[in-house]
Write an enzyme that holds these catalytic residues in place. Structure first.
Site: not given
Ligand code: UT7
Length: 331
Positions: A116, A258, A288
């Site tokens: 990115c 970004h 993104n």
């Molecule tokens: O462009 C390149 C660089 N990329 C980035 O900078 C992305 C960096 N990462 C992020 O932006 C975030 O980590 C994400 C948006 C990808 C994820 O957000 P998060 O707050 O870190 O969520 P998480 O992965 O810790 O998941 C929290 C909960 C989980 O459920 P449990 O285990 O707590 O029950 C996930 O299963 O949210 C759940 N979850 C979702 N729920 C509904 C993960 N994705 C989804 C979804 N819808 N799409």
């Protein structure tokens, strides 16, 4: 670079017409508009038709920029295209395909792979090429068809990405007062390569005869690891850019980050004490788009008439590689 400047003389973009809302995704997988908006700031993404490849969007964005510049494709000396979703693996470069599509027959052409951060790397590469050779104009493009490498069953990634392309035309001028690309800082940390990866298909892990192509060809991301990296990358880069240019934040007109996650930008703005209004955010509309996100935002802000000559702009990118960095631009 002493007696010259490398100016951005035009911008362009290409956004596929098909717009997919969070509710559309929630009808297919276990997610919701509320979760996606609150965790990322994303509302919509645009998805290219099956027949559209990276070079198609890139060529459309390039034509859009050439039109704004009012210059002929034959006047382009260099094409540098940043992408993680090239038309083909390895060869030919997508930049060469674009060169042919837009009839820029006098240009040499190459791709940049820097996740990115690709557009930030590409701008500096093109500016360097203009500053050392008998070259005047470069076309710099960030273009992605991420929908092609998205695992649509993985709710942790599929809600994040969109397709699109952005382009700028750089021109070397002997008028040093013209402004333009002032400085670029680039960084890489290959020890984080595994945290954002398209694992299969390359020479490390090619598909073998008879094997069925599966989702291991898609983007895999350790979201939290990349999130932590991203907040530090954006914060460190902005601090380093201000120091390198000897600017205070009050000198800066706009920061174009970004567009990976609005929360990342918010966290960086809080950490640095920079008002969130300084950052241009369009992630709600486009999600993104990796290396396309900064040039799409730059074109949007330019066509909205929000930039005037002499404005100071900082870009900041971060992503797969891991890579990060930013450009200082005087408009
Ligand atoms: O462009 C390149 C660089 N990329 C980035 O900078 C992305 C960096 N990462 C992020 O932006 C975030 O980590 C994400 C948006 C990808 C994820 O957000 P998060 O707050 O870190 O969520 P998480 O992965 O810790 O998941 C929290 C909960 C989980 O459920 P449990 O285990 O707590 O029950 C996930 O299963 O949210 C759940 N979850 C979702 N729920 C509904 C993960 N994705 C989804 C979804 N819808 N799409």
């Amino acid at each position: 670079m002493k007696n010259m400047a490398i100016e951005i003389i035009a911008t362009g973009r290409a956004i596929p017409p098909k717009r997919v809302s969070n509710d559309d995704l929630a009808a297919q997988i276990d997610t919701s508009d509320e979760w996606i908006r609150s965790h990322t700031g994303i509302g919509y993404r645009h998805i290219a038709d099956e027949s559209v490849a990276c070079s198609d969007l890139a060529a459309e964005a390039a034509k859009n920029a050439l039109e704004m510049a009012g210059c002929c494709p034959l006047s382009i000396d260099v094409i540098v295209l940043a992408t993680a979703t090239a038309d083909y693996y390895g060869t030919p470069s997508t930049a060469c395909i674009v060169q042919d599509k837009i009839s820029a027959r006098n240009a040499f052409a190459m791709d940049i792979t820097a996740g990115c951060t690709g557009f930030v790397y590409a701008l500096e590469t093109a500016a360097g090429l203009l500053s050392v050779g008998p070259r005047k104009r470069a076309l710099v493009i960030g273009a992605e068809v991420l929908s092609r490498v998205t695992n649509w069953d993985d709710r942790g990634t599929c809600v994040l990405f969109g397709d699109g392309a952005g382009a700028v035309i750089l021109e070397r001028t002997e008028d040093k007062a013209a402004g333009g690309l002032l400085q670029t800082l680039l960084y890489a940390d290959g020890s984080g390569a595994e945290s954002l990866i398209m694992r299969r298909g390359g020479s490390r892990s090619p598909y073998k005869k008879g094997e069925t192509i599966d989702t291991s060809i898609c983007i895999e991301m350790n979201g939290q690891e990349v999130y932590n990296f991203a907040v530090k990358a954006i914060t460190d880069t902005l601090e380093a850019l201000l120091k390198a240019g000897n600017f205070s934040i009050d000198d800066v007109t706009r920061i174009i980050p970004h567009q990976a996650n609005a929360r990342i930008v918010l966290a960086a703005s809080k950490r640095l004490g920079i008002p969130i209004e300084k950052f241009y955010l369009n992630i709600e509309q486009f999600a993104n788009t990796s290396s396309a996100s900064i040039p799409i935002a730059l074109d949007e802000i330019n066509r909205l008439g929000q930039l005037k000559k002499g404005d100071l702009i900082l870009t900041v990118g971060f992503g797969g590689g891991l890579t990060y960095g930013g450009n200082i631009i005087i408009w």
